[in-house]
Scaffold this motif. Structure first.
Motif, PDB file in Angstrom:
ATOM      1  N   ASP A 126      42.245  39.278  32.251  1.00 14.55           N
ATOM      2  CA  ASP A 126      43.188  38.560  33.102  1.00 14.55           C
ATOM      3  C   ASP A 126      42.547  38.139  34.419  1.00 14.55           C
ATOM      4  N   ASN A 127      41.459  38.786  34.795  1.00 11.99           N
ATOM      5  CA  ASN A 127      40.820  38.508  36.078  1.00 11.99           C
ATOM      6  C   ASN A 127      39.676  37.504  35.980  1.00 11.99           C
ATOM      7  N   ALA A 128      39.382  37.042  34.794  1.00 13.15           N
ATOM      8  CA  ALA A 128      38.225  36.168  34.597  1.00 13.15           C
ATOM      9  C   ALA A 128      38.316  34.891  35.420  1.00 13.15           C
ATOM     10  N   ASN A 129      39.503  34.327  35.580  1.00 17.61           N
ATOM     11  CA  ASN A 129      39.658  33.086  36.341  1.00 17.61           C
ATOM     12  C   ASN A 129      40.089  33.312  37.775  1.00 17.61           C
ATOM     13  N   LEU A 158      30.671  45.570  46.985  1.00 18.99           N
ATOM     14  CA  LEU A 158      31.877  44.780  46.727  1.00 18.99           C
ATOM     15  C   LEU A 158      31.719  43.897  45.486  1.00 18.99           C
ATOM     16  N   LYS A 159      30.572  43.241  45.369  1.00 19.33           N
ATOM     17  CA  LYS A 159      30.338  42.390  44.195  1.00 19.33           C
ATOM     18  C   LYS A 159      30.398  43.215  42.912  1.00 19.33           C
ATOM     19  N   ALA A 160      29.796  44.403  42.936  1.00 21.01           N
ATOM     20  CA  ALA A 160      29.817  45.273  41.754  1.00 21.01           C
ATOM     21  C   ALA A 160      31.240  45.704  41.426  1.00 21.01           C
ATOM     22  N   ALA A 161      32.020  46.053  42.435  1.00 15.48           N
ATOM     23  CA  ALA A 161      33.406  46.484  42.207  1.00 15.48           C
ATOM     24  C   ALA A 161      34.220  45.357  41.574  1.00 15.48           C
ATOM     25  N   GLY A 166      36.388  42.560  36.415  1.00 18.46           N
ATOM     26  CA  GLY A 166      36.433  41.363  35.581  1.00 18.46           C
ATOM     27  C   GLY A 166      36.386  40.062  36.356  1.00 18.46           C
ATOM     28  N   VAL A 167      36.239  40.120  37.670  1.00 21.32           N
ATOM     29  CA  VAL A 167      36.213  38.919  38.504  1.00 21.32           C
ATOM     30  C   VAL A 167      34.787  38.390  38.557  1.00 21.32           C
ATOM     31  N   THR A 168      34.584  37.207  38.005  1.00 19.93           N
ATOM     32  CA  THR A 168      33.255  36.613  37.998  1.00 19.93           C
ATOM     33  C   THR A 168      33.107  35.505  39.036  1.00 19.93           C
TER      34      THR A 168
END
Length: 189
Positions: A126-129, A158-161, A166-168
């Motif tokens: 759900d977080n991909a977009n 932060l980027k790793a978290a 699922g946030v790209t």
């Protein structure tokens, strides 16, 4: 568009990260007057840090023989609400200054709850977009010496978290970004 605006710096209005997040959110809401905005100030209303019992509840490992306190139940409900706010947002704007070589503990407490709950649920897709704009500030270390690169690692955390969530689509803006110039997140808005 649903925007979740998170500030975490304890310095109040004099904080560079707060000024930048406010400017970004202002630009976004001007560009999209129909945008829904939810603001959360983690410094003004800090979350408790994840205790052992709270982590057990969030990870669904609670021993039912132990009575659930009212406070713990409220913490679990608040955590679920935080996760829902995050999932409902199309765009998350986060003020993430560096405090003592890391993110503020208030921001870490928020991330801990999201990470623990998301690990359980199949909601990373759900977080991909979803887009996350990280506004970072670290006035102390701005060079590229080996020592400076060791100390200024909160962006990596932060980027790793957010990648784990699922946030790209992540954008990092530093405290020296000129917000009057066209920014790549505007085009993606």
């Amino acid at each position: 568009m649903n925007i979740l605006h998170i500030d975490s710096c304890a310095l109040g209005d004099s904080s560079a990260s707060r000024q930048y997040t406010a400017a970004i959110v202002s630009q976004l809401t001007i560009a999209d007057p129909q945008a829904n905005l939810l603001y959360r100030d983690l410094a003004a209303a800090p979350l408790s840090h994840a205790s052992g019992p709270l982590l057990q509840v969030l990870s669904e490992r609670w021993d039912a023989s132990i009575p659930m306190s009212t406070e713990l139940s409220a913490e679990a409900l608040q955590s679920a609400s935080l996760l829902q706010e995050f999932h409902d947002a199309d765009l998350v704007v986060i003020g993430a200054p560096m405090h003592n070589y890391s993110v503020p503990s208030t921001l870490k407490a928020w991330l801990d709850r999201l990470l623990e709950l998301t690990a359980l649920k199949a909601c990373k897709e759900d977080n991909a977009n979803k887009r996350v704009i990280l506004v970072t500030s670290s006035c102390t270390f701005v060079g590229n010496t080996p020592m400076e690169s060791l100390m200024d690692h909160h962006e990596t955390l932060l980027k790793a978290a957010f990648t784990s969530l699922g946030v790209t689509r992540q954008h990092v803006l530093r405290n020296n970004t000129d917000l009057s110039q066209p920014l790549e997140f505007k085009a993606a808005a």
